[in-house]
Design an enzyme around this catalytic site. Structure first.
Site, PDB file in Angstrom:
ATOM      1  N   GLU A   1      31.892 122.170 -16.302  1.00  0.00           N
ATOM      2  CA  GLU A   1      32.042 121.913 -14.875  1.00  0.00           C
ATOM      3  C   GLU A   1      33.310 122.563 -14.330  1.00  0.00           C
ATOM      4  O   GLU A   1      33.342 123.002 -13.180  1.00  0.00           O
ATOM      5  CB  GLU A   1      32.054 120.408 -14.616  1.00  0.00           C
ATOM      6  CG  GLU A   1      30.713 119.708 -14.790  1.00  0.00           C
ATOM      7  CD  GLU A   1      30.380 119.371 -16.238  1.00  0.00           C
ATOM      8  OE1 GLU A   1      29.272 118.877 -16.484  1.00  0.00           O
ATOM      9  OE2 GLU A   1      31.233 119.617 -17.123  1.00  0.00           O
TER      10      GLU A   1
ATOM     11  N   ARG B   1      30.436 105.072 -12.299  1.00  0.00           N
ATOM     12  CA  ARG B   1      31.173 104.006 -11.621  1.00  0.00           C
ATOM     13  C   ARG B   1      31.858 103.103 -12.645  1.00  0.00           C
ATOM     14  O   ARG B   1      31.398 102.967 -13.787  1.00  0.00           O
ATOM     15  CB  ARG B   1      30.245 103.201 -10.716  1.00  0.00           C
ATOM     16  CG  ARG B   1      29.311 102.260 -11.445  1.00  0.00           C
ATOM     17  CD  ARG B   1      28.358 101.600 -10.467  1.00  0.00           C
ATOM     18  NE  ARG B   1      27.600 100.535 -11.102  1.00  0.00           N
ATOM     19  CZ  ARG B   1      26.490 100.020 -10.618  1.00  0.00           C
ATOM     20  NH1 ARG B   1      25.998 100.496  -9.481  1.00  0.00           N
ATOM     21  NH2 ARG B   1      25.865  99.041 -11.237  1.00  0.00           N
TER      22      ARG B   1
ATOM     23  N   ASN C   1      33.181 117.598 -20.888  1.00  0.00           N
ATOM     24  CA  ASN C   1      32.170 117.165 -19.929  1.00  0.00           C
ATOM     25  C   ASN C   1      32.840 116.398 -18.795  1.00  0.00           C
ATOM     26  O   ASN C   1      33.718 115.570 -19.030  1.00  0.00           O
ATOM     27  CB  ASN C   1      31.139 116.270 -20.611  1.00  0.00           C
ATOM     28  CG  ASN C   1      30.051 115.826 -19.643  1.00  0.00           C
ATOM     29  OD1 ASN C   1      29.151 116.592 -19.327  1.00  0.00           O
ATOM     30  ND2 ASN C   1      30.146 114.589 -19.164  1.00  0.00           N
TER      31      ASN C   1
ATOM     32  N   ASP D   1      23.507  99.254  -4.907  1.00  0.00           N
ATOM     33  CA  ASP D   1      23.382 100.627  -5.392  1.00  0.00           C
ATOM     34  C   ASP D   1      22.668 101.506  -4.378  1.00  0.00           C
ATOM     35  O   ASP D   1      22.237 101.052  -3.320  1.00  0.00           O
ATOM     36  CB  ASP D   1      22.644 100.640  -6.738  1.00  0.00           C
ATOM     37  CG  ASP D   1      23.125 101.755  -7.642  1.00  0.00           C
ATOM     38  OD1 ASP D   1      22.849 102.925  -7.322  1.00  0.00           O
ATOM     39  OD2 ASP D   1      23.782 101.466  -8.656  1.00  0.00           O
TER      40      ASP D   1
END
Length: 493
Positions: free
Chosen positions: A243, A182, A177, A292
């Protein structure tokens, strides 16, 4: 166009005037954020800070790249497409991979040959002497404070790694994965891994802890991968597709990977920097506050700590960074581009959907506008439920507005007109309580749990109203054509 690595993409951006080199000394403490933010809001180029310095003015001797995906067209370019509209083709490919259909005949099979050729690029290619391991640091030589890691906002608690591609694997999974989480820098060799419980990396870690209580969990983090691999980590790929495989489809060439030095995880072979290490299940730390993508500082919460045992990098490595703040920011721009990828995926499941729009000012995912070709009473409510349940990316979407196909989902004047003329607040509003909500959403009464609202702004059918429904005013096409012919001669505007 294929990009072999991040540097290849940077070179292309520079050729077309989409990269600006900054040679002046620029501090990674706040100043770099302000410059990047002003540039992004002006739809400016990607920025390469060649002389990054610390708050005290000490040089880092490592350039910093920001605003790489600062315009939708640069996102499309990174995906090998000419413009944002072409990203619908990427969405169609993902829709097919998510729910493949057999060819309907020989001619259909011939038409799908280009897709089958793309699928051949899905397996990874393992490189034994990768560029990402030209320099290897371990032991006391591991020191994150020597890297130009940004401190983005005045209230941020510490420097923050923002564009790291975290590589994990569950105990019973063959595929790895890739996720972008962050990481708050705690010390020279420790960072906090902030991942939400439903994300792939967190799920892999939970499964590992159950199977191997008390054992250390291996993790690798790639910084500065090639653009296809970076975007593969933020695109809604099917759970069965890695991915890396999807990046190969985007690139039109197999993704090159290399085995990490300290574990068996495969990392992008051409990445600029790799952090290798482990999570100790017993070691947690309070993360935040940080500014954020909502435009606010988030709450402090506990997350696992990663101990960095090795740093490997290319010679003359580039540090890839970003900031998050009130939209528009780089994640919001990515959201605008990825919106086009979502549309064909949703249309495959719900063919009645004509368009789907996530306004960037809605923090990229908290509000959705959907237009449909309505076919029966109650149809809008079915679509609301479908949006909330079909893709995990929409689990945190708080508001869904459904309109008819005569409304432009991307025009607020059109949408608000539909809401104010076709909605009754009591009849046409759906409220659902106690649903999953982004824990960063402090407006929810409980962290991670809140309500959702669906708004049916469609014309009402028999069974939905007892009143005669209004007919929209529209000029005849004949008169429109007559005025078109006269318009230039009138010279009004």
């Amino acid at each position: 166009m294929k990009y072999s690595d991040l540097r290849d993409f940077i070179s292309q951006l520079e050729k077309i005037g989409q990269l600006k080199r900054i040679t002046q000394p620029i501090s990674t403490h706040l100043t770099m954020t302000e410059i990047s933010d002003r540039t992004l809001r002006a739809k400016g180029p990607a920025l390469l800070f060649e002389n990054a310095v610390s708050e005290s003015g000490e040089p880092y001797n490592m350039p910093v790249l920001t605003n790489l995906f600062g315009t939708p067209d640069r996102v499309a370019l990174a995906m090998g497409q000419k413009d944002v509209g072409a990203l619908r083709d990427v969405g169609k490919l993902l829709a097919m991979l998510k729910e493949p259909e057999p060819p309907k005949g020989f001619r259909d099979a011939l038409g799908k040959i280009p897709v089958y050729k793309q699928v051949l690029n899905m397996p990874v290619k393992v490189i034994k002497k990768p560029l990402c391991q030209q320099i290897v640091l371990s032991g006391d030589d591991v020191d994150l404070t020597k890297m130009p890691i940004q401190s983005c906002w005045p209230g941020d608690v510490a420097p923050l790694i923002t564009w790291g591609l975290t590589v994990t694997r569950g105990p019973h999974k063959e595929r790895q994965n890739l996720g972008i989480y962050r990481q708050q820098v705690l010390s020279k060799n420790k960072v906090i891994m902030r991942w939400l419980s439903h994300r792939g990396g967190a799920l892999d870690f939970q499964e590992f802890k159950k199977e191997n209580p008390g054992e250390k969990y291996p993790v690798s983090v790639a910084l500065g991968a090639d653009p296809a691999t970076i975007l593969g980590a933020v695109t809604p790929v099917p759970d069965t597709l890695s991915e890396y495989a999807f990046a190969g489809l985007l690139r039109g060439a197999k993704t090159e990977v290399a085995k990490s030095i300290s574990n068996d995880l495969e990392v992008p072979a051409t990445a600029e920097i790799i952090l290798e290490g482990y999570l100790d299940p017993e070691e947690m730390a309070p993360e935040g506050p940080y500014g954020d993508h909502t435009g606010y500082y988030n709450e402090v919460d506990n997350f696992p700590v990663m101990t960095v045992t090795h740093i490997t990098m290319r010679k003359d490595a580039i540090y890839h960074s970003t900031y998050t703040g009130r939209p528009p920011d780089e994640p919001a721009i990515l959201g605008v581009a990825l919106n086009e990828v979502f549309v064909p995926i949703l249309q495959k499941q719900f063919p009645e959907i004509q368009d789907f729009y996530l306004p960037p000012e809605g923090c990229s995912y908290r509000l959705a506008v959907v237009t449909i070709k309505k076919q029966y009473a109650g149809h809008a409510k079915r679509v609301m439920m479908g949006v909330w349940s079909f893709l995990r990316q929409f689990m945190y979407t708080k508001f869904v507005i459904v309109c008819d196909d005569d409304i432009n989902a991307r025009d607020w004047e059109d949408v608000i007109w539909a809401m104010t003329t076709r909605m009754d607040p009591s009849r046409d509003t759906v409220l659902i309580e106690n649903t999953p909500i982004d824990y960063l959403d402090f407006a929810s009464p409980v962290s991670g749990l809140g309500s959702k609202m669906g708004m049916d702004a469609t014309n009402k059918w028999p069974g939905e109203t007892n009143r005669e429904w209004g007919e929209p005013i529209e000029m005849t096409q004949e008169i429109k054509n007559q005025v078109d012919e006269l318009w230039d001669e009138l010279d009004i505007l």
